[in-house]
Design an enzyme around this catalytic site. Structure first.
Site, PDB file in Angstrom:
ATOM      1  N   GLY A   1     -12.479  10.538   0.237  1.00  0.00           N
ATOM      2  CA  GLY A   1     -13.250  11.575   0.629  1.00  0.00           C
ATOM      3  C   GLY A   1     -12.858  12.838  -0.266  1.00  0.00           C
ATOM      4  CB  THR A   2     -10.421  13.448  -2.919  1.00  0.00           C
ATOM      5  OG1 THR A   2     -10.674  12.323  -3.477  1.00  0.00           O
ATOM      6  CG2 THR A   2      -9.175  13.142  -2.209  1.00  0.00           C
ATOM      7  N   GLY A   3     -13.590  13.424  -3.288  1.00  0.00           N
ATOM      8  CA  GLY A   3     -14.680  13.752  -4.279  1.00  0.00           C
ATOM      9  C   GLY A   3     -15.734  14.615  -3.368  1.00  0.00           C
ATOM     10  CB  CYS A   4     -16.920  13.969   0.088  1.00  0.00           C
ATOM     11  SG  CYS A   4     -17.347  12.160  -0.291  1.00  0.00           S
TER      12      CYS A   4
ATOM     13  CE  LYS B   1     -14.710  14.809  -9.202  1.00  0.00           C
ATOM     14  NZ  LYS B   1     -15.270  14.335  -7.708  1.00  0.00           N
TER      15      LYS B   1
ATOM     16  CB  THR C   1      -6.895  10.184  -1.949  1.00  0.00           C
ATOM     17  OG1 THR C   1      -7.039   8.769  -2.361  1.00  0.00           O
ATOM     18  CG2 THR C   1      -5.480  10.575  -2.343  1.00  0.00           C
TER      19      THR C   1
END
Length: 267
Positions: free
Chosen positions: A208-211, A175, A206
């Site tokens: 929690g963007t990865g989750c 990412k 931002t």
């Protein structure tokens, strides 16, 4: 109704982890289930405590899910120790779900390591080979491939190096959100390399963007989309959740997971 299981830590403030995953799954109108690996005391300003469940209790949760409502896709997030990682790996081998998305939560946005060295080794050797795709951010990809990532060429080389290191058909999505000017992501699969362009959204919230992205990929896989379609759709979803501009908390706030749902009530 398609079903998605998230195996991850709990965020009491609701922005990341299990809570973000279940919101994402519900927004895709799928049925969400959860197995909790850790309880965390956190909010938009930071993490203030972590309490891991026992491997035995995690196994109990997973058995209850797999023997009753079998998931069409599985998302794996925060797993902080090797005992929990091994339980998840053994359970995946036992029940063999067809679609597994692994978000290797290893390095925080600020650069702090979030996993012990022995747990990282177990993650790479035992769990990653069982995944359909892993979704490291740039700092995590640097740890996994052992080299710095400065540009698009480095991202592509890192994705291939991690793919080769895992040694199976596990796809690797590096990412690009940690780059300064772009939010392009690089997907490496056995079919080749695929790039997904994205515009950087000017939003400091931002958390929690990865989750959220990994859960959205799992949702799309559960619905029968290809890997490339699932990544593209998930990327579009998270961009919209950022653009919605939700502003909660004193720090880096959560996303607006339900931005595309239409609520129809009686007038």
């Amino acid at each position: 109704m398609k079903t998605v299981l998230t195996i991850a830590g709990s965020d009491c403030s609701g922005g990341a982890g299990i809570q973000a995953d279940l919101k994402t799954i519900a927004a895709h109108k799928l049925y969400g289930m959860s197995a909790i690996t850790s309880l965390t005391a956190q909010n938009t300003t930071g993490v203030y405590g972590i309490y891991d469940v026992s491997p035995e209790f995690l196994k109990n949760q997973l058995d209850c899910i797999f023997t009753d409502i079998f998931p069409d896709a599985v998302k794996i997030g925060m797993v902080s120790n090797s005992g929990l990682i091994q339980v998840i790996a053994d359970t995946l081998k036992q029940y063999r779900p067809g679609r597994v998305v692994l978000d290797p939560v290893m390095v925080s946005t600020s650069g702090s390591r979030l996993i012990a060295p022995e747990a990282q080794e177990t993650l790479v050797t035992q769990l990653m080979p069982l995944a359909s795709v892993i979704t490291p951010n740039i700092p995590e990809a640097e740890v996994l491939c052992g080299r710095k990532i400065e540009n698009a060429q480095d991202m592509e080389a890192a994705a291939k190096a991690i793919y080769d290191k895992i040694g199976t058909d596990t796809a690797v999505l590096v990412k690009g959100g940690h780059e300064r000017n772009t939010a392009n992501d690089c997907l490496y699969t056995k079919e080749g390399t695929f790039w997904f362009e994205g515009k950087r959204v000017e939003n400091d919230n931002t958390h929690g963007t990865g989750c959220t992205l990994s859960s959205a990929i799992a949702c799309n896989l559960a619905m029968g989309h290809t890997m490339q379609e699932s990544v593209e759709n998930a990327k579009r979803y998270i961009t919209g959740a950022l653009q919605a501009g939700l502003n909660l908390g004193k720090g880096s706030g959560p996303l607006e997971h339900t931005y595309w749902l239409e609520i129809q009530g009686e007038k």
